[in-house]
Design a protein around this motif. Structure first.
Motif, PDB file in Angstrom:
ATOM      1  N   THR A  31       0.849  -1.192   0.000  1.00  0.00           N
ATOM      2  CA  THR A  31       0.000   0.000   0.000  1.00  0.00           C
ATOM      3  C   THR A  31       0.888   1.247   0.000  1.00  0.00           C
ATOM      4  O   THR A  31       1.817   1.372   0.800  1.00  0.00           O
ATOM      5  N   GLY A  32       0.612   2.167  -0.925  1.00  0.00           N
ATOM      6  CA  GLY A  32       1.392   3.400  -1.022  1.00  0.00           C
ATOM      7  C   GLY A  32       2.617   3.294  -1.888  1.00  0.00           C
ATOM      8  O   GLY A  32       3.365   4.267  -2.049  1.00  0.00           O
ATOM      9  N   ALA A  33       2.849   2.121  -2.491  1.00  0.00           N
ATOM     10  CA  ALA A  33       4.053   1.954  -3.318  1.00  0.00           C
ATOM     11  C   ALA A  33       3.942   2.695  -4.644  1.00  0.00           C
ATOM     12  O   ALA A  33       4.956   3.020  -5.262  1.00  0.00           O
ATOM     13  N   GLY A  34       2.705   2.936  -5.118  1.00  0.00           N
ATOM     14  CA  GLY A  34       2.557   3.689  -6.360  1.00  0.00           C
ATOM     15  C   GLY A  34       1.661   3.045  -7.396  1.00  0.00           C
ATOM     16  O   GLY A  34       1.668   3.446  -8.560  1.00  0.00           O
ATOM     17  N   LYS A  35       0.880   2.046  -6.975  1.00  0.00           N
ATOM     18  CA  LYS A  35      -0.012   1.386  -7.944  1.00  0.00           C
ATOM     19  C   LYS A  35      -1.056   2.370  -8.483  1.00  0.00           C
ATOM     20  O   LYS A  35      -1.344   2.401  -9.682  1.00  0.00           O
ATOM     21  N   SER A  36      -1.607   3.185  -7.610  1.00  0.00           N
ATOM     22  CA  SER A  36      -2.603   4.168  -8.053  1.00  0.00           C
ATOM     23  C   SER A  36      -1.969   5.244  -8.926  1.00  0.00           C
ATOM     24  O   SER A  36      -2.612   5.795  -9.823  1.00  0.00           O
ATOM     25  N   ILE A 458      -9.136  -3.048 -17.196  1.00  0.00           N
ATOM     26  CA  ILE A 458      -8.283  -2.947 -16.009  1.00  0.00           C
ATOM     27  C   ILE A 458      -9.163  -2.904 -14.770  1.00  0.00           C
ATOM     28  O   ILE A 458     -10.070  -2.075 -14.667  1.00  0.00           O
ATOM     29  N   PHE A 459      -8.875  -3.811 -13.823  1.00  0.00           N
ATOM     30  CA  PHE A 459      -9.587  -3.839 -12.548  1.00  0.00           C
ATOM     31  C   PHE A 459      -8.673  -3.264 -11.463  1.00  0.00           C
ATOM     32  O   PHE A 459      -7.583  -3.790 -11.230  1.00  0.00           O
ATOM     33  N   ASP A 460      -9.133  -2.222 -10.812  1.00  0.00           N
ATOM     34  CA  ASP A 460      -8.354  -1.606  -9.734  1.00  0.00           C
ATOM     35  C   ASP A 460      -8.939  -2.044  -8.391  1.00  0.00           C
ATOM     36  O   ASP A 460      -9.899  -1.473  -7.882  1.00  0.00           O
ATOM     37  N   GLU A 461      -8.342  -3.115  -7.831  1.00  0.00           N
ATOM     38  CA  GLU A 461      -8.732  -3.644  -6.508  1.00  0.00           C
ATOM     39  C   GLU A 461     -10.233  -3.936  -6.439  1.00  0.00           C
ATOM     40  O   GLU A 461     -10.898  -3.611  -5.452  1.00  0.00           O
ATOM     41  N   GLN A 486      -7.549  -8.396 -23.179  1.00  0.00           N
ATOM     42  CA  GLN A 486      -6.453  -8.164 -22.236  1.00  0.00           C
ATOM     43  C   GLN A 486      -7.026  -7.726 -20.888  1.00  0.00           C
ATOM     44  O   GLN A 486      -7.785  -6.759 -20.812  1.00  0.00           O
ATOM     45  N   ILE A 487      -6.640  -8.436 -19.817  1.00  0.00           N
ATOM     46  CA  ILE A 487      -7.097  -8.119 -18.466  1.00  0.00           C
ATOM     47  C   ILE A 487      -5.881  -7.751 -17.619  1.00  0.00           C
ATOM     48  O   ILE A 487      -4.890  -8.491 -17.586  1.00  0.00           O
ATOM     49  N   ILE A 488      -5.949  -6.604 -16.950  1.00  0.00           N
ATOM     50  CA  ILE A 488      -4.908  -6.181 -16.006  1.00  0.00           C
ATOM     51  C   ILE A 488      -5.600  -5.900 -14.684  1.00  0.00           C
ATOM     52  O   ILE A 488      -6.539  -5.096 -14.628  1.00  0.00           O
ATOM     53  N   SER A 489      -5.145  -6.548 -13.618  1.00  0.00           N
ATOM     54  CA  SER A 489      -5.791  -6.374 -12.323  1.00  0.00           C
ATOM     55  C   SER A 489      -4.775  -5.931 -11.274  1.00  0.00           C
ATOM     56  O   SER A 489      -3.719  -6.559 -11.115  1.00  0.00           O
ATOM     57  N   ILE A 490      -5.096  -4.870 -10.568  1.00  0.00           N
ATOM     58  CA  ILE A 490      -4.324  -4.455  -9.398  1.00  0.00           C
ATOM     59  C   ILE A 490      -4.954  -5.161  -8.199  1.00  0.00           C
ATOM     60  O   ILE A 490      -6.149  -4.993  -7.930  1.00  0.00           O
ATOM     61  N   THR A 491      -4.173  -5.973  -7.502  1.00  0.00           N
ATOM     62  CA  THR A 491      -4.762  -6.822  -6.460  1.00  0.00           C
ATOM     63  C   THR A 491      -3.847  -6.949  -5.252  1.00  0.00           C
ATOM     64  O   THR A 491      -2.628  -6.742  -5.332  1.00  0.00           O
ATOM     65  N   HIS A 492      -4.466  -7.317  -4.124  1.00  0.00           N
ATOM     66  CA  HIS A 492      -3.718  -7.648  -2.906  1.00  0.00           C
ATOM     67  C   HIS A 492      -3.862  -9.133  -2.571  1.00  0.00           C
ATOM     68  O   HIS A 492      -3.329  -9.587  -1.557  1.00  0.00           O
ATOM     69  N   PHE A 504       3.460  -8.118 -12.310  1.00  0.00           N
ATOM     70  CA  PHE A 504       4.282  -6.919 -12.149  1.00  0.00           C
ATOM     71  C   PHE A 504       4.253  -6.497 -10.677  1.00  0.00           C
ATOM     72  O   PHE A 504       3.207  -6.583 -10.009  1.00  0.00           O
ATOM     73  N   PHE A 505       5.405  -6.023 -10.212  1.00  0.00           N
ATOM     74  CA  PHE A 505       5.532  -5.636  -8.799  1.00  0.00           C
ATOM     75  C   PHE A 505       5.912  -4.158  -8.716  1.00  0.00           C
ATOM     76  O   PHE A 505       6.879  -3.711  -9.343  1.00  0.00           O
ATOM     77  N   VAL A 506       5.139  -3.394  -7.948  1.00  0.00           N
ATOM     78  CA  VAL A 506       5.393  -1.966  -7.740  1.00  0.00           C
ATOM     79  C   VAL A 506       6.055  -1.784  -6.383  1.00  0.00           C
ATOM     80  O   VAL A 506       5.607  -2.365  -5.373  1.00  0.00           O
ATOM     81  N   TYR A 507       7.107  -0.984  -6.359  1.00  0.00           N
ATOM     82  CA  TYR A 507       7.839  -0.773  -5.097  1.00  0.00           C
ATOM     83  C   TYR A 507       8.407   0.639  -5.082  1.00  0.00           C
ATOM     84  O   TYR A 507       8.439   1.343  -6.096  1.00  0.00           O
ATOM     85  N   LYS A 508       8.860   1.062  -3.880  1.00  0.00           N
ATOM     86  CA  LYS A 508       9.466   2.378  -3.715  1.00  0.00           C
ATOM     87  C   LYS A 508      10.976   2.250  -3.632  1.00  0.00           C
ATOM     88  O   LYS A 508      11.507   1.322  -3.011  1.00  0.00           O
ATOM     89  N   ASP A 509      11.643   3.215  -4.273  1.00  0.00           N
ATOM     90  CA  ASP A 509      13.100   3.281  -4.227  1.00  0.00           C
ATOM     91  C   ASP A 509      13.458   4.624  -3.598  1.00  0.00           C
ATOM     92  O   ASP A 509      13.061   5.680  -4.102  1.00  0.00           O
TER      93      ASP A 509
END
Length: 553
Positions: A31-36, A458-461, A486-492, A504-509
């Motif tokens: 959460t907060g890594a930048g998916k949104s 695209i499904f956002d959560e 094509q289906i892209i889903s942001i999920t937990h 795909f993995f979103v992270y903070k640097d």
């Protein structure tokens, strides 16, 4: 489908490039890594409005570019209508300058944001958990049914005729109101026109009459000036012509002593000829000019009439008075033919109504034909999502009066739903909870995916509030949907992430200066680790690793 996404200087993203595959992909991260943020960048390049303070470095330009592989036949009409080049690869680009000026491009051709958004809406459908509320919207419900019925081209034909129907109906109403209410006004207009017609006004007449009037009012002075002019030229002992004769005689004698004086004789002769012509013209003018009192009275009356008409119609220019006469002729002529015009419009409207009704019936028939199969397919998916008693129905009603038709036809669509056994289906805005709406939306979009109405979804959560076996079923459904689009889903949820073709993995640097959002595609080994973390709340245990390997196998 969405092939590639490049983002520069957007929010917490410095520079990022992602290549997507067909089928089902997931994006995970803390959460907060930048998916949104990633999703916001995509919405930006698709033409959505965004906060202009989105630049990581406000001294540099923000750029987002998305490339798509598309079916050229499907999008050909958009490119033709907007005079754009159509290639096998479609590239959308949007830029925001440090001065907050936004620019948009389609295949490197500058376009408006509206054009970008219109095309973007045909390329990608982004669905967030809050969008499930759209299911209670009547227009959205109708669109879902029309997509399933493949009504797009038929709707275009219907709406063209409907627009003509509305225009004809409004014009007929205007004509009838004019016929009923404007009789008195037309009598007055006809009276004004009659007055102007009887006046027999001619082009340029006002100026000519004014000049004649000024001449007649100054007749004595004109006569005196003409007489004086003729006398000066010819009718006295010391007239100009007599003096020229004396001058010529003197110069003629002078040439004996000054031969160069010969040239003056020719010039004097030319002057005499010109002055004699002037004298003749003045004499003719004196004879031809009429100064009688009757002419003065006639001219004065004509001038007063014209001035009176100009005052009456509140104009200061004679040309404007002639224009008013022309306008009155058109208005009175139009009113004189109004009954004929009404009859003509009535026939046109009758013909249009017949064509509109036929197209509306065709739309209604297609909607009713797809109704049962769509209801059945949605209900089956709901049962897979642990709603064994769920009932989904589509209520289609018809307007019998053509005046009640809308731009979408003669139907009113209403989605009815019940999640519980023994409870009759009702309007979903009254009976469905938030979690039920989310599952219902997924079921509806899964069925609609068979129509391929938009190539990328695209499904956002959308999985918020579900877990366990229901989550696994959601993943299975998305995987199945990925076979047709094509289906892209942001999920937990690990149950959903494990069903994807790509992960795909979103992270903070972070460094000493800034925090940046990054993304990378995970290998199989990295997916095992990531799903193990999701299964064990970030604590990677041997049991979690084994469980991750099992659900990925």
């Amino acid at each position: 489908m969405l092939k590639h996404l490049t983002i520069g200087n957007y929010a917490l993203i410095d520079s990022l490039s992602i290549t997507f595959d067909n089928g089902f992909s997931v994006i995970t991260g803390e959460t907060g890594a930048g998916k949104s943020i990633l999703l916001g960048a995509l919405e930006f390049v698709l033409g959505e409005r965004v906060d202009t303070n989105i630049m990581l470095d406000d001294t540099k330009k923000c750029t987002v570019e998305a490339s798509f592989v598309i079916d050229n036949d499907r999008f050909k009409s958009f490119f033709v209508e907007n005079d754009l080049d159509l290639d096998e690869e479609l590239i959308l680009r949007r830029e925001l300058s440090p001065t907050k000026k936004s620019r948009a491009f389609i295949n490197d051709t500058p376009v408006t944001i509206q054009q970008l958004k219109e095309l973007g809406n045909q390329l990608v459908d982004i669905h967030s958990q809050h969008d499930s509320l759209l299911l209670t919207n009547a227009d959205f419900q109708l669109k879902i049914v029309d997509d399933a019925a493949d009504n797009a081209s038929l709707l275009i034909d219907y709406q063209k005729v409907y627009n003509s129907f509305v225009a004809l109906r409004n014009e007929l109403k205007r004509l009838r109101e004019m016929a009923q209410k404007n009789v008195a006004e037309n009598d007055f207009l006809a009276f004004q026109l009659d007055e102007l017609v009887k006046a027999d006004l001619q082009d340029g007449e006002y100026e000519e009459v004014g000049q004649k009037l000024e001449l007649l009012e100054n007749a004595e002075e004109v006569k005196t000036l003409l007489a004086q002019s003729l006398s000066s030229l010819n009718d006295s002992e010391y007239s100009i012509l007599n003096q020229l004769n004396d001058l010529k005689s003197s110069v003629d004698r002078l040439k004996r002593y000054l031969p160069q004086a010969e040239q003056y004789l020719e010039r004097i002769d030319s002057t005499k000829i010109e002055l004699k012509d002037i004298a003749q013209d003045l004499d003719n003018l004196q004879d031809s000019t009429q100064f009688d009192a009757d002419s003065l009275n006639d001219i004065q009356e004509r001038y007063d009439l014209i001035q009176c008409l100009m005052m009456k119609h509140h104009v200061s220019d004679y040309a404007e008075l002639l224009k008013i006469r022309e306008e009155l002729q058109q208005k009175v002529g139009a009113f004189a033919n109004i009954d004929e015009e009404i009859a003509k419009k009535e026939q046109e409207l009758k013909k249009c109504e017949k064509e509109l009704t036929k197209l509306a019936d065709n739309l209604s028939d297609k909607r009713r034909k797809v109704k049962v199969s769509f209801e059945k397919s949605v209900t089956e998916i709901l049962r897979q999502l642990k709603m064994p008693h769920a009932v989904f129905e589509i209520e289609i009603s018809e307007f019998s009066n053509i005046s009640d038709f809308s731009s979408s036809g003669r139907n009113k669509i209403r989605f009815l739903f019940s999640a519980n056994k023994g409870i009759a289906p009702d309007d979903m805005s009254r009976v469905a909870s938030g979690g039920e709406l989310s599952r219902l939306m997924l079921a509806i979009k899964a069925v609609a995916a068979g129509s391929n109405y938009i190539p990328t979804l695209i499904f956002d959560e959308i999985d918020t509030g579900v877990s366990g076996e229901v989550a696994a079923k959601l993943g299975d459904i998305m995987h199945k949907m990925g076979e047709s689009l094509q289906i892209i889903s942001i999920t937990h949820l690990p149950q959903i992430a494990s069903k994807a073709k790509s992960h795909f993995f979103v992270y903070k640097d972070e460094d000493n200066e800034k925090t940046r959002s990054c993304i990378r595609q995970l290998s199989h080994e990295e997916r095992v680790t990531e799903i193990a973390k999701m299964l064990s709340n970030d604590k990677i245990t041997p049991e979690a690793i084994r469980a991750a390997e099992v659900i990925l196998s």
